[in-house]
Design a protein around this motif. Structure first.
Motif, mmCIF file in Angstrom:
data_model
loop_
_atom_site.group_PDB
_atom_site.id
_atom_site.type_symbol
_atom_site.label_atom_id
_atom_site.label_comp_id
_atom_site.label_asym_id
_atom_site.label_seq_id
_atom_site.Cartn_x
_atom_site.Cartn_y
_atom_site.Cartn_z
ATOM 1 N N PHE A 8 -2.393 -16.066 28.175
ATOM 2 C CA PHE A 8 -3.349 -15.018 27.852
ATOM 3 C C PHE A 8 -2.768 -13.988 26.887
ATOM 4 O O PHE A 8 -3.503 -13.154 26.355
ATOM 5 C CB PHE A 8 -3.804 -14.305 29.128
ATOM 6 C CG PHE A 8 -4.594 -15.183 30.064
ATOM 7 C CD1 PHE A 8 -5.974 -15.266 29.976
ATOM 8 C CD2 PHE A 8 -3.948 -15.930 31.038
ATOM 9 C CE1 PHE A 8 -6.702 -16.066 30.838
ATOM 10 C CE2 PHE A 8 -4.666 -16.737 31.909
ATOM 11 C CZ PHE A 8 -6.048 -16.812 31.811
ATOM 12 N N SER A 9 -1.447 -14.031 26.681
ATOM 13 C CA SER A 9 -0.803 -13.063 25.794
ATOM 14 C C SER A 9 -0.671 -13.593 24.371
ATOM 15 O O SER A 9 -0.121 -12.919 23.504
ATOM 16 C CB SER A 9 0.590 -12.698 26.335
ATOM 17 O OG SER A 9 1.431 -13.843 26.384
ATOM 18 N N ALA A 10 -1.146 -14.829 24.127
ATOM 19 C CA ALA A 10 -1.059 -15.434 22.789
ATOM 20 C C ALA A 10 -2.456 -15.552 22.197
ATOM 21 O O ALA A 10 -3.467 -15.490 22.898
ATOM 22 C CB ALA A 10 -0.397 -16.810 22.871
ATOM 23 N N LYS A 11 -2.517 -15.731 20.885
ATOM 24 C CA LYS A 11 -3.801 -15.940 20.214
ATOM 25 C C LYS A 11 -4.398 -17.280 20.643
ATOM 26 O O LYS A 11 -3.660 -18.209 20.933
ATOM 27 C CB LYS A 11 -3.599 -15.925 18.683
ATOM 28 C CG LYS A 11 -3.226 -14.563 18.114
ATOM 29 C CD LYS A 11 -3.029 -14.653 16.614
ATOM 30 C CE LYS A 11 -2.694 -13.306 16.018
ATOM 31 N NZ LYS A 11 -3.761 -12.307 16.129
ATOM 32 N N PRO A 12 -5.690 -17.423 20.758
ATOM 33 C CA PRO A 12 -6.716 -16.429 20.414
ATOM 34 C C PRO A 12 -7.096 -15.499 21.571
ATOM 35 O O PRO A 12 -7.814 -14.535 21.377
ATOM 36 C CB PRO A 12 -7.906 -17.306 20.027
ATOM 37 C CG PRO A 12 -7.781 -18.479 20.958
ATOM 38 C CD PRO A 12 -6.296 -18.739 21.081
ATOM 39 N N VAL A 65 -5.427 -13.306 23.352
ATOM 40 C CA VAL A 65 -4.926 -11.929 23.324
ATOM 41 C C VAL A 65 -5.805 -11.023 22.464
ATOM 42 O O VAL A 65 -5.836 -9.806 22.655
ATOM 43 C CB VAL A 65 -3.460 -11.901 22.815
ATOM 44 C CG1 VAL A 65 -3.386 -12.193 21.322
ATOM 45 C CG2 VAL A 65 -2.819 -10.552 23.138
ATOM 46 N N ASP A 66 -6.536 -11.609 21.537
ATOM 47 C CA ASP A 66 -7.400 -10.817 20.654
ATOM 48 C C ASP A 66 -8.823 -10.677 21.184
ATOM 49 O O ASP A 66 -9.676 -10.068 20.532
ATOM 50 C CB ASP A 66 -7.463 -11.460 19.257
ATOM 51 C CG ASP A 66 -6.104 -11.477 18.570
ATOM 52 O OD1 ASP A 66 -5.335 -10.524 18.791
ATOM 53 O OD2 ASP A 66 -5.833 -12.432 17.826
ATOM 54 N N SER A 67 -9.091 -11.254 22.363
ATOM 55 C CA SER A 67 -10.462 -11.250 22.893
ATOM 56 C C SER A 67 -10.540 -10.418 24.172
ATOM 57 O O SER A 67 -9.741 -10.603 25.087
ATOM 58 C CB SER A 67 -10.926 -12.682 23.189
ATOM 59 O OG SER A 67 -10.840 -13.487 22.024
ATOM 60 N N ASP A 68 -11.494 -9.491 24.212
ATOM 61 C CA ASP A 68 -11.721 -8.705 25.421
ATOM 62 C C ASP A 68 -12.479 -9.522 26.467
ATOM 63 O O ASP A 68 -12.307 -9.344 27.664
ATOM 64 C CB ASP A 68 -12.524 -7.447 25.083
ATOM 65 C CG ASP A 68 -11.739 -6.481 24.204
ATOM 66 O OD1 ASP A 68 -10.504 -6.414 24.366
ATOM 67 O OD2 ASP A 68 -12.354 -5.824 23.352
ATOM 68 N N VAL A 69 -13.340 -10.431 25.977
ATOM 69 C CA VAL A 69 -14.136 -11.278 26.866
ATOM 70 C C VAL A 69 -14.100 -12.699 26.325
ATOM 71 O O VAL A 69 -14.174 -12.913 25.113
ATOM 72 C CB VAL A 69 -15.607 -10.800 26.935
ATOM 73 C CG1 VAL A 69 -16.422 -11.728 27.827
ATOM 74 C CG2 VAL A 69 -15.681 -9.375 27.444
ATOM 75 N N PHE A 70 -13.939 -13.689 27.215
ATOM 76 C CA PHE A 70 -14.005 -15.076 26.787
ATOM 77 C C PHE A 70 -14.661 -15.912 27.881
ATOM 78 O O PHE A 70 -14.712 -15.515 29.042
ATOM 79 C CB PHE A 70 -12.615 -15.632 26.436
ATOM 80 C CG PHE A 70 -11.555 -15.345 27.456
ATOM 81 C CD1 PHE A 70 -11.353 -16.189 28.529
ATOM 82 C CD2 PHE A 70 -10.745 -14.224 27.341
ATOM 83 C CE1 PHE A 70 -10.376 -15.934 29.480
ATOM 84 C CE2 PHE A 70 -9.759 -13.964 28.274
ATOM 85 C CZ PHE A 70 -9.575 -14.812 29.351
ATOM 86 N N LEU A 71 -15.162 -17.051 27.476
ATOM 87 C CA LEU A 71 -15.948 -17.908 28.362
ATOM 88 C C LEU A 71 -15.143 -19.136 28.781
ATOM 89 O O LEU A 71 -14.508 -19.781 27.959
ATOM 90 C CB LEU A 71 -17.227 -18.355 27.645
ATOM 91 C CG LEU A 71 -18.128 -19.351 28.376
ATOM 92 C CD1 LEU A 71 -18.752 -18.693 29.600
ATOM 93 C CD2 LEU A 71 -19.215 -19.852 27.427
#
Length: 247
Positions: A21-25, A27-33
């Motif tokens: 969760f600390s790597a892209k993509p 880390v750049d997302s506040d919400v993900f599905l």
């Protein structure tokens, strides 16, 4: 808290997986599905996070099924997390690294194994360990772990499931909670509790200052101010006394 990395091995429908969760993509997302076909492991991800933190999962804690099954000669209840061990495997675990709400980094691991790590072996007792990555302290007793997680996450298992790790239908339960319950949970999640403490302190200081003011006001109201006639009488009396003392 901030979830950083989740590792899953032989749990439910997932053989091996790691989510950073600390790597892209991410880390750049506040919400993900989390999406996928039935049985692909969506719920297992949620279960694994909860297992590492609380030693149980939403699907097991919420089950209404009763009874137990015989597993290699051992009775295993239907709500036992050991049921999540992948079929025909000898051992499995979940490992979660995260930063607590207190700013401390932790690693939590929950594991289960069969005798001699053989798929046909009898289920052994679970192992649950939480390590403070800042000072190196490791906790392996359930009571100790629950205390550490409570300090780190600031949410009970029930609150965590209703707000942060939402299994199907859980958000509805949160919306239907009492206002004071929702306020307490949201306060812990957003860190707004500091404003309640500030408000309480302001109220305390205000009440203390008001007491001082009221006391001073009462004292002032008790002072009798002389009228002009009374002042003249006092002055005449003083002058008379002064003249008599000189004679």
């Amino acid at each position: 808290m901030k979830i950083q990395r989740l590792t899953i091995h032989n749990m439910a429908s997932i053989e091996d997986a790691e989510i950073d969760f600390s790597a892209k993509p991410l880390v750049d997302s506040d919400v993900f599905l989390i999406t996928g076909k039935t049985g692909s492991g969506k719920s297992t991800i949620l279960d694994s996070i909860c297992l590492a933190l609380y030693g149980t999962t939403p699907r097991l804690s919420g089950t209404r099924m009763q009874g137990a099954v015989n597993d290699a000669g051992k009775e295993v209840h239907l709500d036992d997390p050991a049921q999540l061990l992948r079929e025909n495997t000898g051992e499995g675990y979940v490992r979660l690294t995260f930063e607590g709400s207190n700013g401390v980094p932790y690693e939590a691991e929950w594991s289960i194994a069969r005798a001699r790590n053989k798929p046909t072996g009898k289920l052994q007792g679970k192992k649950w360990v939480v390590k403070n990555l800042r000072d190196g302290m490791q906790y392996s007793k359930d009571a100790e772990i629950r205390s550490v997680i409570s300090e780190a996450v600031k949410l009970s298992f029930e609150q965590f499931c209703r707000t942060t790790m939402l299994a199907q239908g859980e958000f509805t339960r949160f919306l239907n909670s009492k206002d004071e319950e929702k306020a307490e949970i949201l306060e812990m999640i957003t860190g707004a509790g500091i404003y309640s403490k500030i408000g309480a302190k302001v109220y305390e200081i205000t009440q203390r200052k008001k007491s001082v003011y009221d006391a001073a006001k009462s004292a002032v109201e008790g002072i009798h101010l002389l009228t002009d006639d009374e002042k003249n009488e006092k002055l005449e009396s003083i002058e008379e006394n002064t003249r008599q003392s000189k004679e």
